[in-house]
Write a protein that holds these residues in place. Structure first.
Motif, mmCIF file in Angstrom:
data_model
loop_
_atom_site.group_PDB
_atom_site.id
_atom_site.type_symbol
_atom_site.label_atom_id
_atom_site.label_comp_id
_atom_site.label_asym_id
_atom_site.label_seq_id
_atom_site.Cartn_x
_atom_site.Cartn_y
_atom_site.Cartn_z
ATOM 1 N N LEU A 196 40.693 35.694 46.965
ATOM 2 C CA LEU A 196 40.168 34.994 45.794
ATOM 3 C C LEU A 196 40.821 35.512 44.519
ATOM 4 O O LEU A 196 41.300 34.732 43.679
ATOM 5 N N LEU A 197 40.862 36.836 44.369
ATOM 6 C CA LEU A 197 41.385 37.425 43.137
ATOM 7 C C LEU A 197 42.874 37.142 42.961
ATOM 8 O O LEU A 197 43.369 37.109 41.831
ATOM 9 N N ALA A 198 43.566 36.900 44.061
ATOM 10 C CA ALA A 198 44.997 36.609 43.976
ATOM 11 C C ALA A 198 45.276 35.250 43.361
ATOM 12 O O ALA A 198 46.419 34.946 42.989
ATOM 13 N N GLY A 199 44.244 34.414 43.242
ATOM 14 C CA GLY A 199 44.391 33.136 42.549
ATOM 15 C C GLY A 199 44.840 31.988 43.418
ATOM 16 O O GLY A 199 45.077 30.884 42.911
ATOM 17 N N GLY A 200 44.936 32.199 44.737
ATOM 18 C CA GLY A 200 45.417 31.135 45.601
ATOM 19 C C GLY A 200 44.336 30.247 46.172
ATOM 20 O O GLY A 200 44.635 29.327 46.945
ATOM 21 N N ARG A 201 43.099 30.495 45.820
ATOM 22 C CA ARG A 201 41.989 29.706 46.325
ATOM 23 C C ARG A 201 41.375 28.889 45.187
ATOM 24 O O ARG A 201 41.377 29.304 44.033
ATOM 25 N N PHE A 202 40.883 27.726 45.498
ATOM 26 C CA PHE A 202 40.037 26.936 44.610
ATOM 27 C C PHE A 202 40.695 26.683 43.245
ATOM 28 O O PHE A 202 40.360 27.314 42.247
ATOM 29 N N PRO A 203 41.593 25.749 43.180
ATOM 30 C CA PRO A 203 42.361 25.522 41.953
ATOM 31 C C PRO A 203 41.527 25.114 40.753
ATOM 32 O O PRO A 203 41.967 25.311 39.613
ATOM 33 N N ALA A 204 40.325 24.571 40.968
ATOM 34 C CA ALA A 204 39.480 24.144 39.845
ATOM 35 C C ALA A 204 38.545 25.241 39.355
ATOM 36 O O ALA A 204 37.810 25.032 38.378
ATOM 37 N N LEU A 205 38.543 26.419 39.991
ATOM 38 C CA LEU A 205 37.571 27.468 39.669
ATOM 39 C C LEU A 205 37.754 27.966 38.238
ATOM 40 O O LEU A 205 38.844 28.367 37.844
ATOM 41 N N ARG A 206 36.667 27.931 37.467
ATOM 42 C CA ARG A 206 36.685 28.407 36.089
ATOM 43 C C ARG A 206 35.553 29.395 35.796
ATOM 44 O O ARG A 206 35.598 30.089 34.793
ATOM 45 N N ARG A 207 34.543 29.449 36.655
ATOM 46 C CA ARG A 207 33.409 30.352 36.418
ATOM 47 C C ARG A 207 33.166 31.170 37.680
ATOM 48 O O ARG A 207 32.892 30.613 38.742
ATOM 49 N N LEU A 208 33.272 32.483 37.548
ATOM 50 C CA LEU A 208 33.129 33.383 38.691
ATOM 51 C C LEU A 208 32.058 34.417 38.414
ATOM 52 O O LEU A 208 32.063 35.079 37.376
ATOM 53 N N GLY A 209 31.138 34.575 39.371
ATOM 54 C CA GLY A 209 30.137 35.620 39.308
ATOM 55 C C GLY A 209 30.245 36.541 40.511
ATOM 56 O O GLY A 209 30.121 36.088 41.650
ATOM 57 N N LEU A 210 30.520 37.811 40.270
ATOM 58 C CA LEU A 210 30.486 38.858 41.298
ATOM 59 C C LEU A 210 29.388 39.810 40.862
ATOM 60 O O LEU A 210 29.637 40.840 40.243
#
Length: 320
Positions: free
Chosen positions: A211-225
């Motif tokens: 996920l952090l590498a940026g290769g997943r979910f091209p529309a992702l703009r909001r992340l909660g960890l």
């Protein structure tokens, strides 16, 4: 890192908003209340019959059927499900929901498990296999799940899902892996409450790397960890993560982040492009909390509700 002490922090009240809508309670046998704006409807049924561990008992199923017979189900676009009996002993009503899916043709948002601590602790809530939900409700855009006992998930495919969240006191790594192997091209909001190892939270930074590498979910703009006992390690990983550059909101709240973790985050790539950064309910000193705000002008930084180790040590906001 200082050892994490397990302190039970529970949900004290039902959610008041969901999917951007106020929540309005439904009662079995009663028509839909009159509303003047889009709302999320809430249904619950609690009794003392603990016999059926495969799902809600007949009382729940009958109450839900009665409700669906009474209301205009085509008007239900967002649904919040509270107790389905004692949720520590009975799986979530996933099978029942799939059976009645044809009666909820416009359902776009579902919260499975809006259950308070006096009804069932978050880490005890039983779920089940989530995959049939996406098949039964192809229009689903928002899915939020509380509790991970007996939770099962295989990689998902949905062209419409935009928000996905798992609330837990301990999130299994296999759930994170299944999500990250999913095909969700429209996903804009992803939220993991990682929790603590003692309640099943075995996610490590390596599980998050795809996920952090940026290769997943091209529309992702909001992340909660969120709610993470490994918050400092996550912050350090985010400092150089390619994904961060395209995020608008980053939420690291409810964990055990301290000054060293926040220092690593600030020392990494610029964060001034963010609209919002939440470090709420962590373990920052007042001085460092003020420094984070000062170094990110123009970003809505939330550093409220910082905790101290004086009495209880460090603890995530939700454990048991």
């Amino acid at each position: 890192m200082t050892d994490v002490i397990l302190v039970a922090v529970t949900f004290h009240a039902s959610t008041e908003t969901f999917a951007g809508r106020p929540v309005v309670a439904l009662e079995s046998g009663a028509p839909l209340p009159v509303v003047d704006r889009p709302v999320a409807w809430r249904f619950e049924y609690f009794d003392e019959d603990f016999d059926d561990s495969e799902g809600p008992n007949e009382g729940y199923n009958a109450a839900l059927d009665e409700l669906l017979d009474t209301v205009d189900t085509g008007a239900i676009e967002a649904l919040v499900l509270g107790s389905w009996g004692y949720a520590a002993f009975a799986d979530a009503p996933i099978v029942k929901l799939c059976e009645v899916a044809h009666r909820l043709p416009n359902l776009e948002a579902l919260f499975l498990g809006d259950i308070t601590g006096d009804e069932c602790e978050a880490s005890w809530i039983r779920q089940g296999d989530l995959n049939p939900l996406l098949e039964a409700f192809p229009k689903l855009r928002v899915l939020r799940v509380r509790g991970t006992e007996n939770l099962r998930l295989s990689p998902l495919h949905s062209a419409h899902l935009r928000e996905l969240a798992f609330e837990s006191g301990g999130l299994p790594a296999e759930i994170v892996t299944a999500v990250l192997d999913s095909d969700l091209p429209a996903l804009e909001h992803l939220e993991f409450w990682l929790g603590v190892r003692n309640y099943g939270g075995d996610v490590a930074v390596r599980h998050l790397e795809p996920l952090l590498a940026g290769g997943r979910f091209p529309a992702l703009r909001r992340l909660g960890l969120r709610n993470a006992e490994i918050a400092d390690r996550i912050a350090a990983a985010l400092a150089g993560a390619p994904l961060v550059g395209r995020l608008e909101e980053l939420d690291l709240s409810m964990g055990v982040l301290d000054d060293s973790g926040a220092e690593a985050l600030l020392a990494g790539q610029p964060l001034t492009h963010l609209r919002r950064l939440s470090l709420r309910h962590n373990f920052l000193s007042p001085e460092f909390a003020a420094r984070v705000v000062a170094e990110l002008p123009g970003v809505a930084v939330d550093v409220e509700d910082q905790q101290t180790e004086t009495q209880w040590g460090r603890y995530t906001a939700v454990g048991e």
